[in-house]
Design an enzyme around this catalytic site. Structure first.
Site, short mmCIF file in Angstrom:
data_model
loop_
_atom_site.label_atom_id
_atom_site.label_comp_id
_atom_site.label_asym_id
_atom_site.label_seq_id
_atom_site.Cartn_x
_atom_site.Cartn_y
_atom_site.Cartn_z
CB SER A 1 -18.97 11.70 24.15
OG SER A 1 -18.17 11.39 25.26
CG HIS B 1 -14.33 10.14 29.05
ND1 HIS B 1 -15.52 10.23 28.58
CD2 HIS B 1 -13.69 11.17 28.57
CE1 HIS B 1 -15.78 11.33 27.50
NE2 HIS B 1 -14.59 11.91 27.71
NE ARG C 1 -9.74 11.87 22.37
CZ ARG C 1 -10.78 12.75 21.96
NH1 ARG C 1 -12.04 11.89 21.75
NH2 ARG C 1 -11.03 14.00 21.92
CE LYS D 1 -21.00 22.55 23.62
NZ LYS D 1 -19.56 21.82 23.71
O1 PNS Z 1 -14.98 16.90 27.53
P1 PNS Z 1 -14.54 18.29 27.07
O2 PNS Z 1 -15.96 18.78 26.14
O3 PNS Z 1 -13.33 18.12 25.96
O4 PNS Z 1 -14.08 18.97 28.14
C1 PNS Z 1 -13.84 20.39 28.02
C2 PNS Z 1 -13.78 20.80 29.36
C3 PNS Z 1 -15.17 20.75 30.04
C4 PNS Z 1 -12.80 20.51 30.24
C5 PNS Z 1 -13.52 22.46 29.20
O5 PNS Z 1 -14.17 22.77 28.03
C6 PNS Z 1 -13.58 23.17 30.29
O6 PNS Z 1 -12.57 23.30 31.30
N1 PNS Z 1 -14.59 24.25 30.32
C7 PNS Z 1 -14.86 25.11 31.62
C8 PNS Z 1 -14.89 26.56 31.24
C9 PNS Z 1 -13.55 27.03 31.17
O7 PNS Z 1 -12.79 26.79 32.21
N2 PNS Z 1 -12.87 27.56 30.21
C10 PNS Z 1 -11.64 28.06 30.03
C11 PNS Z 1 -10.72 27.16 29.68
S1 PNS Z 1 -9.17 27.66 29.57
#
Ligand code: PNS
Length: 164
Positions: free
Chosen positions: A130, A18, A93, A42
């Site tokens: 993570s 990250h 990745r 979560k």
């Molecule tokens: O580190 P991660 O868990 O891969 O991050 C994922 C994240 C936080 C970027 C994604 O889950 C997100 O944007 N969540 C917020 C909710 C949202 O906007 N959902 C619709 C996505 S199209």
């Protein structure tokens, strides 16, 4: 014109992968917001609270001009709108990341006119996640070099606190 972007994620905790993306993105944008998803569903399973995750990130990006750390709950596009940001920057990745990331990028473009720019993860970090790092740490394996030093210390402390 000042160009701003957001690097969103769960960051539980932030990894060297990250951080690599954040550092490289900070070179490309005038303003970069690292946005921690504060997901109440979560909270129980997370190693760190959203506030702790933000504090750990702040310590690791304090030398980077133009980088801010914030949190959001709900939709990323709403956070972007509130912050006046139209670009999301994410690391890829491997091919396995691509399908889900593409879906999210397309949905965010549709519902919020937010563009997603992907950066390739540096090869030395391409296997890091993570969750994998937490699993190794919980099992007593070495996580040196996979997370910033302050994060490694915080993880060790957290695991000691939660030890039976
Ligand atoms: O580190 P991660 O868990 O891969 O991050 C994922 C994240 C936080 C970027 C994604 O889950 C997100 O944007 N969540 C917020 C909710 C949202 O906007 N959902 C619709 C996505 S199209």
């Amino acid at each position: 014109m000042s160009v701003a972007a957001v690097c969103p994620g769960s960051f539980d905790p932030i990894t060297m992968g990250h951080l690599d993306i954040v550092r490289r993105a900070a070179d490309e944008f005038d303003r970069l917001v690292v946005a921690v998803l504060d997901n109440p569903r979560k909270t129980a399973s997370a190693m760190f609270s959203a506030t702790e995750r933000m504090d750990l990130i702040r310590e690791t990006v304090s030398d980077l001009p133009g980088v801010e750390v914030d949190s959001f709950s709900g939709l990323l596009v709403d956070f972007c709108r509130d912050k006046g940001i139209t670009v999301v920057c994410k690391g890829l990745r491997a091919v396995s990341d691509f399908e889900y990331e593409l879906q999210m990028a397309q949905m965010n473009q549709r519902i919020g006119s937010v563009e997603t720019l992907f950066m390739s993860t540096s090869p030395e970090y391409s296997y890091l996640s993570s969750s994998l790092i937490k699993e190794v740490a919980k099992g007593g394996g070495s996580i040196a070099g996979t997370v910033p030093d302050n994060v490694e210390k915080a993880m060790r402390r957290r695991l000691e606190e939660s030890a039976p």
